[in-house]
Design an enzyme around this catalytic site. Structure first.
Site, PDB file in Angstrom:
ATOM      1  N   GLU A   1       0.828  -1.195   0.000  1.00 27.91           N
ATOM      2  CA  GLU A   1       0.000   0.000   0.000  1.00 27.91           C
ATOM      3  C   GLU A   1       0.870   1.255   0.000  1.00 27.91           C
ATOM      4  O   GLU A   1       1.842   1.351   0.733  1.00 27.91           O
ATOM      5  CB  GLU A   1      -0.973   0.000   1.181  1.00 27.91           C
ATOM      6  CG  GLU A   1      -0.381  -0.300   2.525  1.00 27.91           C
ATOM      7  CD  GLU A   1      -1.424  -0.504   3.618  1.00 27.91           C
ATOM      8  OE1 GLU A   1      -2.620  -0.646   3.294  1.00 27.91           O
ATOM      9  OE2 GLU A   1      -1.039  -0.518   4.797  1.00 27.91           O
ATOM     10  N   CYS A   2       0.539   2.168  -0.898  1.00 29.11           N
ATOM     11  CA  CYS A   2       1.221   3.454  -1.085  1.00 29.11           C
ATOM     12  C   CYS A   2       2.712   3.224  -1.324  1.00 29.11           C
ATOM     13  O   CYS A   2       3.105   2.747  -2.376  1.00 29.11           O
ATOM     14  CB  CYS A   2       0.952   4.386   0.083  1.00 29.11           C
ATOM     15  SG  CYS A   2       1.129   6.127  -0.369  1.00 29.11           S
ATOM     16  N   GLY A   3       3.590   3.529  -0.371  1.00 24.24           N
ATOM     17  CA  GLY A   3       5.016   3.338  -0.596  1.00 24.24           C
ATOM     18  C   GLY A   3       5.361   1.907  -0.942  1.00 24.24           C
ATOM     19  O   GLY A   3       6.216   1.640  -1.784  1.00 24.24           O
TER      20      GLY A   3
ATOM     21  N   MET B   1       4.522   1.372  -4.486  1.00 24.23           N
ATOM     22  CA  MET B   1       5.477   2.027  -5.380  1.00 24.23           C
ATOM     23  C   MET B   1       6.681   1.135  -5.682  1.00 24.23           C
ATOM     24  O   MET B   1       7.159   1.082  -6.818  1.00 24.23           O
ATOM     25  CB  MET B   1       5.929   3.358  -4.766  1.00 24.23           C
ATOM     26  CG  MET B   1       4.821   4.421  -4.723  1.00 24.23           C
ATOM     27  SD  MET B   1       5.167   5.785  -3.576  1.00 24.23           S
ATOM     28  CE  MET B   1       6.628   6.518  -4.313  1.00 24.23           C
TER      29      MET B   1
ATOM     30  N   SER C   1      -1.844  -0.851  -4.218  1.00 22.14           N
ATOM     31  CA  SER C   1      -2.641   0.360  -4.412  1.00 22.14           C
ATOM     32  C   SER C   1      -2.026   1.495  -3.621  1.00 22.14           C
ATOM     33  O   SER C   1      -1.277   1.277  -2.667  1.00 22.14           O
ATOM     34  CB  SER C   1      -4.077   0.117  -3.932  1.00 22.14           C
ATOM     35  OG  SER C   1      -4.822   1.322  -3.937  1.00 22.14           O
TER      36      SER C   1
END
Length: 456
Positions: free
Chosen positions: A326-328, A331, A426
């Protein structure tokens, strides 16, 4: 037990510094402090935890039902002498201009705690009384412990402020903090610098304590706080571990809701922490992987050079290991991460996507997602809530999202959830207490993967 909510007239009034100073002062007095943060933020709770030695918890009026926030508070405040709850934004600021939903005021009333109102007194004297009077009278159901003026220019300025309040408000003035630019915590693009990157050492903590003890009438504040009854719910009943889930934890990955990990444990997972910055491989015999958020963009070069770990995670994805980013964390599961200088860093590559950092905010707000197909977090139709906050964006698109999303008003939002094999990623940080079936599904996916490996 006693408790207090620290709230400001507006965001940026200095309430975080004051909250940390108050927590440090209470700890110096030998009190056990239970720290909490209203809203979805990860950074402030990290500093709370560093100051108090106790895990700070998020209380949120939108991501979680009322009973969940009360459950978190009761469970974690039961053994404390005092609970300190840092508010979010301004005291009455919530999801819209019509209701108190999502505001610090709403949470204070849910918890039955009085509010210490922090007022930025720069460029104000008698007008400050009108501000305090307005806040005091806006909601008659809200309790106030007092007002603390911040960024006061001088002792004379504070005297003017105190005189202005006389006969105009009921709440006492508990002090005023003279402007001191040397006592501050540095910031960057997502907010304050994290406790992992800017630890509050003894010198800073002592300065924070002095700031509060010298400028806030702490004895009067503590004496005014009523005793509150805490009736903690039964502890979470953790099943015997059935699977091992590796969770990334270091300077690049430090954003987790504690309840997410605890719910995974209660479903039969053993959480094994590792550092993608330092470790050349995953922990041994893990059946799943959880990559939380943080600041991978600040460590992109080091992450990119850890080719052994990247290759292992990519191979695990190909073999069907359940992976949630999630998020980082999402990425680094992408193919490439481009920093603000335009330098491209090769990431893990589970998703054929390029993530590019931007100098401006790309998304911020609460989201509710509905799964439109089966994922490692559950079957199609499952709903969960979370928060989105990032400065990066994706270059390549075109894959179908497994998330259908709306914002807090119910309006449709583009919040993509990408899935390859059992790897789900995500930008959204989900709070598993908004949907307890999600951690159950993830643990079950890990069990399925474990059986598949044994049968190979």
């Amino acid at each position: 037990m006693k408790g207090i909510v620290i709230a400001g007239v507006h965001s940026g009034c200095g309430k975080t510094t004051i909250t940390l100073g108050l927590m440090a002062a209470l700890r110096r007095r030998g009190l056990n402090v239970a720290p909490f943060k209203v809203g979805p933020d990860f950074i402030d709770p990290g500093h709370h935890t560093a100051i108090t030695g106790v895990q700070s918890r998020n209380l949120d009026g939108w991501m979680l039902p009322r009973e969940c926030s009360l459950d978190i508070f009761q469970r974690n405040a039961a053994s404390a002498d005092i609970a300190v709850v840092e508010g979010v934004m301004g005291l009455f600021d919530g999801y819209d201009g019509k209701t108190e939903a999502g505001s610090t005021a709403q949470m204070a009333k849910w918890l039955g705690l009085p509010v210490l109102l922090v007022v930025d007194a720069r460029s104000m004297a008698r007008s400050a009384a009108a501000v305090v009077q307005g806040f005091e009278n806006f909601d008659p159901d809200l309790q106030f412990a007092g007002v603390l003026f911040n960024k006061v220019g001088s002792p004379t300025h504070l005297r003017y402020l105190e005189e202005a309040l006389e006969g105009k408000v009921a709440m006492p003035c508990l002090g005023g903090i003279i402007r001191n630019e040397q006592v501050s915590i540095p910031s960057r693009h997502l907010g304050l610098v994290t406790s992992e990157d800017h630890g509050l050492g003894s010198d800073i903590q002592n300065a924070l304590v002095d700031l509060v003890e010298n400028n806030l009438n702490l004895d009067e504040l503590l004496a005014s706080l009523p005793e509150i009854a805490v009736d903690p719910p039964p502890p979470l009943q953790a099943e015997a571990p059935k699977v091992r889930i590796a969770a990334a934890r270091d300077q690049a990955f430090c954003f987790y809701y504690s309840e997410n990990l605890e719910l995974l444990e209660s479903c039969g997972a053993e959480i094994v922490e590792f550092s993608p910055l330092k470790d050349a491989g995953l922990p041994k015999d893990v059946d799943g992987l959880y990559l939380g958020g943080g600041y991978p963009e600040l460590h992109a070069e080091a992450l990119s050079k850890n080719t052994a770990l990247k290759d292992e995670i990519f191979q695990a994805c190909q073999e069907g290991m359940p992976i949630y980013g999630e998020c980082g964390g999402f990425m680094v599961l992408c193919k490439t991460l481009e920093d603000l200088e335009g330098r491209e860093h090769a990431m893990i590559g589970c998703f054929d996507l390029t993530c590019r950092m931007s100098s401006r905010l790309r998304a911020l707000g609460y989201r509710e997602i509905t799964l439109n197909q089966k994922t490692v977090l559950g079957e199609a139709g499952l709903c969960a809530r979370g928060h989105e906050f990032h400065y990066s964006q994706l270059d390549e698109h075109g894959r179908m999202s497994v998330y259908d999303a709306v914002d807090r008003s119910g309006g449709a939002r583009s919040v993509d959830g990408f899935q390859v094999n059992r790897c789900l990623g995500s930008y959204l940080h989900l709070h598993f207490m908004s949907q307890p079936q999600a951690p159950q599904a993830f643990v079950q996916a890990c069990m399925d993967y474990q059986k598949e490996r044994k049968n190979r």
